[in-house]
Enzyme design. Sequence first.
Site, PDB file in Angstrom:
ATOM      1  N   ASN A 125      -1.967  -0.127   7.376  1.00 50.69           N
ATOM      2  CA  ASN A 125      -1.520  -1.391   7.858  1.00 50.69           C
ATOM      3  C   ASN A 125      -0.670  -1.879   6.679  1.00 50.69           C
ATOM      4  O   ASN A 125      -0.357  -3.186   6.480  1.00 50.69           O
ATOM      5  CB  ASN A 125      -2.683  -2.223   8.188  1.00 50.69           C
ATOM      6  CG  ASN A 125      -3.551  -2.537   7.165  1.00 50.69           C
ATOM      7  OD1 ASN A 125      -3.641  -1.837   6.078  1.00 50.69           O
ATOM      8  ND2 ASN A 125      -4.643  -3.097   7.258  1.00 50.69           N
ATOM      9  N   HIS A 161      -2.037  -5.750   1.710  1.00 49.60           N
ATOM     10  CA  HIS A 161      -3.294  -6.332   1.186  1.00 49.60           C
ATOM     11  C   HIS A 161      -2.794  -7.574   0.900  1.00 49.60           C
ATOM     12  O   HIS A 161      -1.936  -7.769   0.091  1.00 49.60           O
ATOM     13  CB  HIS A 161      -4.045  -5.721   0.023  1.00 49.60           C
ATOM     14  CG  HIS A 161      -5.169  -6.463  -0.286  1.00 49.60           C
ATOM     15  ND1 HIS A 161      -6.412  -6.428   0.341  1.00 49.60           N
ATOM     16  CD2 HIS A 161      -5.202  -7.382  -1.289  1.00 49.60           C
ATOM     17  CE1 HIS A 161      -7.117  -7.598  -0.255  1.00 49.60           C
ATOM     18  NE2 HIS A 161      -6.379  -8.043  -1.376  1.00 49.60           N
ATOM     19  N   GLU A 209      -9.109 -10.794  -7.606  1.00 50.82           N
ATOM     20  CA  GLU A 209      -8.380  -9.629  -7.484  1.00 50.82           C
ATOM     21  C   GLU A 209      -7.139  -9.574  -8.397  1.00 50.82           C
ATOM     22  O   GLU A 209      -6.737  -8.517  -8.950  1.00 50.82           O
ATOM     23  CB  GLU A 209      -7.948  -9.624  -6.154  1.00 50.82           C
ATOM     24  CG  GLU A 209      -8.985  -9.263  -4.996  1.00 50.82           C
ATOM     25  CD  GLU A 209      -8.562  -9.430  -3.333  1.00 50.82           C
ATOM     26  OE1 GLU A 209      -7.347  -9.704  -3.263  1.00 50.82           O
ATOM     27  OE2 GLU A 209      -9.468  -9.134  -2.833  1.00 50.82           O
ATOM     28  N   LYS A 250       0.731  -1.139  -0.009  1.00 54.87           N
ATOM     29  CA  LYS A 250      -0.070  -0.152   0.034  1.00 54.87           C
ATOM     30  C   LYS A 250       0.688   1.281   0.041  1.00 54.87           C
ATOM     31  O   LYS A 250       2.048   1.039   0.227  1.00 54.87           O
ATOM     32  CB  LYS A 250      -0.868  -0.128   1.215  1.00 54.87           C
ATOM     33  CG  LYS A 250      -1.859  -1.118   0.973  1.00 54.87           C
ATOM     34  CD  LYS A 250      -2.781  -1.228   2.458  1.00 54.87           C
ATOM     35  CE  LYS A 250      -3.830  -2.371   2.261  1.00 54.87           C
ATOM     36  NZ  LYS A 250      -4.770  -2.440   3.650  1.00 54.87           N
ATOM     37  N   ARG A 285      -1.479 -15.064   4.594  1.00 54.09           N
ATOM     38  CA  ARG A 285      -2.345 -14.248   5.538  1.00 54.09           C
ATOM     39  C   ARG A 285      -1.969 -14.307   6.855  1.00 54.09           C
ATOM     40  O   ARG A 285      -1.662 -13.213   7.767  1.00 54.09           O
ATOM     41  CB  ARG A 285      -3.850 -14.677   5.623  1.00 54.09           C
ATOM     42  CG  ARG A 285      -4.682 -14.164   4.344  1.00 54.09           C
ATOM     43  CD  ARG A 285      -5.078 -12.890   4.394  1.00 54.09           C
ATOM     44  NE  ARG A 285      -6.128 -12.616   5.308  1.00 54.09           N
ATOM     45  CZ  ARG A 285      -6.775 -11.591   5.253  1.00 54.09           C
ATOM     46  NH1 ARG A 285      -6.726 -10.684   4.282  1.00 54.09           N
ATOM     47  NH2 ARG A 285      -7.556 -11.230   6.180  1.00 54.09           N
ATOM     48  N   PHE A 319     -15.468   3.309   7.474  1.00 57.04           N
ATOM     49  CA  PHE A 319     -13.790   3.603   6.808  1.00 57.04           C
ATOM     50  C   PHE A 319     -13.897   3.526   5.555  1.00 57.04           C
ATOM     51  O   PHE A 319     -12.736   3.994   5.076  1.00 57.04           O
ATOM     52  CB  PHE A 319     -13.062   2.684   7.727  1.00 57.04           C
ATOM     53  CG  PHE A 319     -13.319   1.016   7.318  1.00 57.04           C
ATOM     54  CD1 PHE A 319     -12.689   0.466   6.248  1.00 57.04           C
ATOM     55  CD2 PHE A 319     -13.947   0.517   8.056  1.00 57.04           C
ATOM     56  CE1 PHE A 319     -12.920  -0.833   5.979  1.00 57.04           C
ATOM     57  CE2 PHE A 319     -14.164  -1.071   8.030  1.00 57.04           C
ATOM     58  CZ  PHE A 319     -13.749  -1.403   6.660  1.00 57.04           C
ATOM     59  N   THR A 335      -5.565  -7.390  10.917  1.00 54.50           N
ATOM     60  CA  THR A 335      -5.975  -6.170  10.096  1.00 54.50           C
ATOM     61  C   THR A 335      -5.087  -5.143  10.895  1.00 54.50           C
ATOM     62  O   THR A 335      -4.869  -4.227  10.311  1.00 54.50           O
ATOM     63  CB  THR A 335      -7.512  -6.069   9.879  1.00 54.50           C
ATOM     64  OG1 THR A 335      -7.762  -7.132   9.077  1.00 54.50           O
ATOM     65  CG2 THR A 335      -7.786  -4.819   8.959  1.00 54.50           C
ATOM     66  N   TYR A 391     -12.365  -2.881  -3.154  1.00 55.99           N
ATOM     67  CA  TYR A 391     -12.818  -3.002  -1.804  1.00 55.99           C
ATOM     68  C   TYR A 391     -14.252  -2.963  -1.987  1.00 55.99           C
ATOM     69  O   TYR A 391     -14.819  -2.476  -0.930  1.00 55.99           O
ATOM     70  CB  TYR A 391     -12.531  -1.786  -1.162  1.00 55.99           C
ATOM     71  CG  TYR A 391     -10.889  -2.176  -0.613  1.00 55.99           C
ATOM     72  CD1 TYR A 391     -10.440  -3.171   0.148  1.00 55.99           C
ATOM     73  CD2 TYR A 391      -9.702  -1.102  -1.003  1.00 55.99           C
ATOM     74  CE1 TYR A 391      -9.133  -3.433   0.531  1.00 55.99           C
ATOM     75  CE2 TYR A 391      -8.535  -1.345  -0.499  1.00 55.99           C
ATOM     76  CZ  TYR A 391      -8.249  -2.483   0.256  1.00 55.99           C
ATOM     77  OH  TYR A 391      -6.731  -2.698   0.801  1.00 55.99           O
ATOM     78  N   ARG A 418       2.539  -6.806   9.287  1.00 56.70           N
ATOM     79  CA  ARG A 418       1.928  -5.661  10.031  1.00 56.70           C
ATOM     80  C   ARG A 418       2.631  -5.602  11.362  1.00 56.70           C
ATOM     81  O   ARG A 418       2.614  -4.469  12.033  1.00 56.70           O
ATOM     82  CB  ARG A 418       0.517  -5.984   9.901  1.00 56.70           C
ATOM     83  CG  ARG A 418      -0.183  -5.682   8.666  1.00 56.70           C
ATOM     84  CD  ARG A 418      -1.492  -6.246   8.579  1.00 56.70           C
ATOM     85  NE  ARG A 418      -2.170  -5.931   7.219  1.00 56.70           N
ATOM     86  CZ  ARG A 418      -3.420  -6.450   6.708  1.00 56.70           C
ATOM     87  NH1 ARG A 418      -4.172  -7.259   7.439  1.00 56.70           N
ATOM     88  NH2 ARG A 418      -3.828  -5.832   5.601  1.00 56.70           N
TER      89      ARG A 418
HETATM   90  P1  IDP Z   1      -7.659  -7.119   5.577  1.00 55.45           P
HETATM   91  O1  IDP Z   1      -6.734  -6.175   4.994  1.00 55.45           O
HETATM   92  O2  IDP Z   1      -6.820  -7.783   6.682  1.00 55.45           O
HETATM   93  O3  IDP Z   1      -8.242  -8.326   4.943  1.00 55.45           O
HETATM   94  P2  IDP Z   1     -10.355  -5.991   5.927  1.00 55.45           P
HETATM   95  O4  IDP Z   1     -11.413  -6.306   6.966  1.00 55.45           O
HETATM   96  O5  IDP Z   1     -10.446  -6.899   4.700  1.00 55.45           O
HETATM   97  O6  IDP Z   1      -8.810  -6.180   6.578  1.00 55.45           O
HETATM   98  O7  IDP Z   1     -10.339  -4.624   5.520  1.00 55.45           O
HETATM   99  C1  IDP Z   1      -9.714  -3.900   4.271  1.00 55.45           C
HETATM  100  C2  IDP Z   1      -8.806  -2.709   4.519  1.00 55.45           C
HETATM  101  O8  IDP Z   1      -9.531  -1.593   5.114  1.00 55.45           O
HETATM  102  C3  IDP Z   1      -7.924  -3.181   5.675  1.00 55.45           C
HETATM  103  O9  IDP Z   1      -6.698  -3.422   5.366  1.00 55.45           O
HETATM  104  C4  IDP Z   1      -7.486  -1.545   6.025  1.00 55.45           C
HETATM  105  O10 IDP Z   1      -6.702  -1.157   5.310  1.00 55.45           O
HETATM  106  C5  IDP Z   1      -8.762  -0.929   6.348  1.00 55.45           C
HETATM  107  N1  IDP Z   1      -9.680  -1.156   7.467  1.00 55.45           N
HETATM  108  C6  IDP Z   1     -10.605  -2.175   7.884  1.00 55.45           C
HETATM  109  N2  IDP Z   1     -10.918  -1.842   8.996  1.00 55.45           N
HETATM  110  C7  IDP Z   1     -10.711  -0.453   9.259  1.00 55.45           C
HETATM  111  C8  IDP Z   1     -11.106   0.429  10.156  1.00 55.45           C
HETATM  112  O11 IDP Z   1     -11.771   0.005  11.342  1.00 55.45           O
HETATM  113  N3  IDP Z   1     -10.575   1.544  10.288  1.00 55.45           N
HETATM  114  C9  IDP Z   1      -9.763   1.853   9.222  1.00 55.45           C
HETATM  115  N4  IDP Z   1      -9.402   1.137   8.287  1.00 55.45           N
HETATM  116  C10 IDP Z   1     -10.056  -0.053   8.136  1.00 55.45           C
HETATM  117 MG    MG Z   2      -9.611  -8.271   3.197  1.00 55.36          MG
END
Ligand code: IDP
Ligand code: MG
Length: 151
Positions: free
Chosen positions: A113, A116, A127, A9, A86, A57, A92, A49, A103
């Site tokens: 973070n 992805h 994807e 990212k 993963r 968010f 996350t 997304y 992370r």
């Molecule tokens: P992942 O990347 O671990 O699969 P997801 O739940 O799919 O997590 O969320 C996608 C992305 O959205 C996260 O990697 C993060 O960048 C962002 N994100 C998820 N939850 C939050 C939040 O509560 N606050 C801010 N950003 C979030």
């Molecule tokens: Mg995800």
Amino acid sequence: MERVLIILKPDAVQRGLVGPILTRLEQRGLKLQGLKLMQVDEALARRHYAEHEGKGFFAALVGYITSAPVVVAVVSGKAGTVELVRTMVGVTNPAKAAPGTIRGDFGLEIGRNLIHASDSPASGERETAIFFQPAELISAWNRASDPWIYE
Ligand code: IDP
Ligand code: MG
């Protein structure tokens, strides 16, 4: 074989962590099928997304992923590779991610973070098709180290 779409990212690119993060994936034994630097536009961000549309968010997430260049990669491996990647990435929220994960070693906040990774083999295929044209991928190349990585 399973394929995983990886996005380093904007924070990973801005912080000069492309090399260290790719090194971890490479050293583990994952095989590259595609790799490029690109700018994600809003339409691509929304498509990638889509499952998060409507969440609080979402706007910040689209803003984040479109804010600077990203590096996208497709890595492959035997069945179970999605789950393995993963695990390497960590949960996350980097504040809760275990040390030794990407992370957990490089990040502090959920909105920064760093990486992805696809969350299922089906997501990996969906994807990959969003980010790469078929001609940009080399899906079956003969890697000399394969017999030293897989029994
Ligand atoms: P992942 O990347 O671990 O699969 P997801 O739940 O799919 O997590 O969320 C996608 C992305 O959205 C996260 O990697 C993060 O960048 C962002 N994100 C998820 N939850 C939050 C939040 O509560 N606050 C801010 N950003 C979030
Ligand atoms: Mg995800």
